[in-house]
Design a protein around this motif. Structure first.
Motif, PDB file in Angstrom:
ATOM      1  N   ASN A  69     -60.208  12.774 -28.879  1.00 40.04           N
ATOM      2  CA  ASN A  69     -59.161  11.811 -28.535  1.00 40.04           C
ATOM      3  C   ASN A  69     -59.449  10.402 -29.030  1.00 40.04           C
ATOM      4  N   SER A  70     -60.707  10.114 -29.354  1.00 39.00           N
ATOM      5  CA  SER A  70     -61.038   8.769 -29.845  1.00 39.00           C
ATOM      6  C   SER A  70     -60.422   8.509 -31.213  1.00 39.00           C
TER       7      SER A  70
ATOM      8  N   TYR B 195     -56.840   5.487 -34.244  1.00 35.68           N
ATOM      9  CA  TYR B 195     -57.009   5.350 -35.695  1.00 35.68           C
ATOM     10  C   TYR B 195     -55.820   5.964 -36.422  1.00 35.68           C
ATOM     11  N   CYS B 196     -55.435   7.149 -35.991  1.00 35.57           N
ATOM     12  CA  CYS B 196     -54.349   7.862 -36.654  1.00 35.57           C
ATOM     13  C   CYS B 196     -53.004   7.187 -36.389  1.00 35.57           C
TER      14      CYS B 196
ATOM     15  N   ILE C  72     -48.703  13.457 -28.245  1.00 35.75           N
ATOM     16  CA  ILE C  72     -50.124  13.093 -28.173  1.00 35.75           C
ATOM     17  C   ILE C  72     -50.281  11.582 -28.027  1.00 35.75           C
ATOM     18  N   ILE C  73     -49.535  10.815 -28.810  1.00 33.87           N
ATOM     19  CA  ILE C  73     -49.610   9.353 -28.739  1.00 33.87           C
ATOM     20  C   ILE C  73     -49.169   8.856 -27.370  1.00 33.87           C
ATOM     21  N   SER C  74     -48.072   9.417 -26.862  1.00 35.72           N
ATOM     22  CA  SER C  74     -47.550   9.006 -25.557  1.00 35.72           C
ATOM     23  C   SER C  74     -48.562   9.261 -24.444  1.00 35.72           C
TER      24      SER C  74
ATOM     25  N   THR D 263     -60.188  11.795 -42.076  1.00 34.89           N
ATOM     26  CA  THR D 263     -59.625  10.601 -42.736  1.00 34.89           C
ATOM     27  C   THR D 263     -58.918  10.970 -44.034  1.00 34.89           C
ATOM     28  N   GLY D 264     -59.440  11.960 -44.747  1.00 31.26           N
ATOM     29  CA  GLY D 264     -58.787  12.406 -45.971  1.00 31.26           C
ATOM     30  C   GLY D 264     -57.426  13.029 -45.690  1.00 31.26           C
TER      31      GLY D 264
END
Length: 459
Positions: A28-29, A33-34, A55-57, A103-104
């Motif tokens: 979740n960390s 970033y995403c 997920i963001i909410s 990240t890719g």
């Protein structure tokens, strides 16, 4: 005879999208970033975009995100059911490659999304080009928009003249739209509201009460229902909390001096007052960032995250306060202080526009102020860069003559001591708000009150 022309498919990588969703449930960390780099619309597969929003909410509201916690929300999502339902999420959350190449995957999904927008736009332009009833100018405009549309990702907004005109007329319906302090009436009067996308510079020499004024303004705005982010690069969150506590306790017979708050020397009555202040601040839409070092790019991400978290709670982010400008670091290496401050100033204005928030940035003035009779600041005193004045929608100077008079009274045997003592009575607890630039208003000045013992500024 017409040759058959095959049209390529829109670029996408659904597997990379799956890996991103899996990685976010595993760790979740990585969600912040995403979320700073991708929007749900960037996912080609709609169900992935819906999962990303969920997920963001959940994360914005401080709740853990994994297949089990999401299960009660997704219910009978048709698209997800076709993929296997909760089992699909469990499988994604166990993919080891998701974290390794995270990240890719994020970079590729973002890149492909922008390519699809260009692809779709050029296809529209191509279809229009074969329709002879379409004016050539319209075809060219559509094609140009497809190629340059990625600018929207960088905060560039393009409107027609009519759209801009209508937006202006719409703003007339609510002329007070923007942030006001409420606590500092004199400042609200002379500065007016701080509107979205505006950058206001609050500048002064040390000792004038910049931080106290900014905190009083922020607290007043938050108590008025405006969402506020206070970014401190100089003071710790604990020190800021002490100053806020003294400010909130100020007024009437229940005031608590800042030194008592700082040292923890509170009597029974003061403890009760502090408890009331704690209840007040608990309900405020106020967020504090305590950062020893911060780049302008990182600041922009913090603003984005704060907006997201406030919106998840049904609130908005209306005001960002940065204390202070000269302590920010530009993303790019610069060759000198002038270039550094210029880059920071431009980045602050860009962030205010991109995130649609009002921004107040504190700034130090040069020593030239104190070489001048009357110590009255002027625009040329903005330290290190003329770019600050250029970028700012408003420049507010703070002046406390009491501070300079007390410096002159350090020697009781001075022949000017009696004169200074008389002047002190005239200027005691006074602070002048001097608006030397206001792009959408008028300049002028007004007196307010500065109560240093309580770190409170009022109007």
């Amino acid at each position: 005879m017409n040759a058959h022309i095959s049209v390529p498919e829109a670029p996408r990588n659904v597997e990379a999208e799956m890996q991103i969703i899996g990685a976010l449930m595993q760790d979740n960390s990585k969600i912040d970033y995403c979320a700073d780099r991708i929007r749900s619309a960037d996912f080609y597969e709609p169900i992935h975009g819906d999962l990303f929003d969920l997920i963001i909410s959940e994360h914005s509201q401080g709740r853990p995100v994994n297949p089990i916690t999401l299960k009660s929300y997704i219910g009978e999502w048709e698209g997800l059911t076709q993929l296997g339902g909760v089992k699909y999420l469990l499988d994604l959350s166990q993919e080891q490659t998701a974290l390794i190449g995270f990240t890719g995957f994020v970079d590729q999904v973002t890149d492909l999304s922008r390519r699809r927008k260009m692809f779709d736009g050029l296809n529209r332009a191509s279809a229009m080009a074969t329709d002879l009833e379409q004016p050539l100018e319209s075809v060219i405009t559509t094609a140009d928009g497809a190629v340059s549309g990625h600018d929207a990702q960088d905060g560039v907004e393009q409107l027609s003249g009519l759209q801009a005109f209508d937006a202006m007329l719409e703003s007339h319906k609510n002329p007070s739209y923007g942030v006001k302090s409420g606590h500092i009436g004199a400042l609200d009067d002379v500065l007016g509201v701080v509107r979205p996308k505006e950058l206001i510079i609050m500048a002064a020499r040390p000792g004038m009460g910049k931080t106290a004024c900014a905190l009083s303004y922020a607290l007043g705005a938050a108590q008025g229902g405006y969402g506020v982010l206070f970014v401190s690069l100089e003071m710790s969150a604990t020190e800021l909390a002490g100053r806020m506590a003294a400010d909130l306790c100020f007024g009437g017979n229940q005031s608590v001096p800042y030194n008592n708050v700082k040292n923890g020397t509170l009597n029974s009555a003061q403890k009760i007052t502090m408890a009331k202040a704690r209840s007040t601040i608990a309900g405020l839409p106020l967020r504090i960032v305590d950062a020893g070092k911060l780049t302008t790019g990182r600041l922009s991400m913090l603003i984005m995250r704060t907006k997201r978290r406030l919106e998840a709670q049904g609130q908005t982010l209306d005001l960002v306060v940065v204390d202070y400008l000269q302590l920010l670091t530009p993303d790019q290496r610069t060759s000198g202080m002038y270039e550094k401050i210029s880059e920071v100033s431009m980045a602050l204005k860009a962030a205010a526009k991109m995130h649609n928030v009002g921004m107040i940035a504190l700034a130090q003035l040069s020593r030239e102020v104190e070489k001048r009779d009357g110590k009255r600041p002027q625009l040329s005193d903005l330290r290190d860069s003329g770019q600050i004045e250029q970028d700012a929608d408003g420049v507010l100077f703070l002046l406390r003559n009491e501070y300079y008079i007390r410096l002159e009274m350090s020697d009781e045997n001075s022949p000017n001591y009696a004169k200074a003592e008389k002047a002190l009575e005239e200027h005691k607890n006074k602070i002048e708000f001097i608006v030397s630039k206001r792009r959408n208003g008028v300049t002028g000045s007004k007196m307010g009150q500065f109560y240093g013992t309580y770190q409170a500024v009022r109007g």
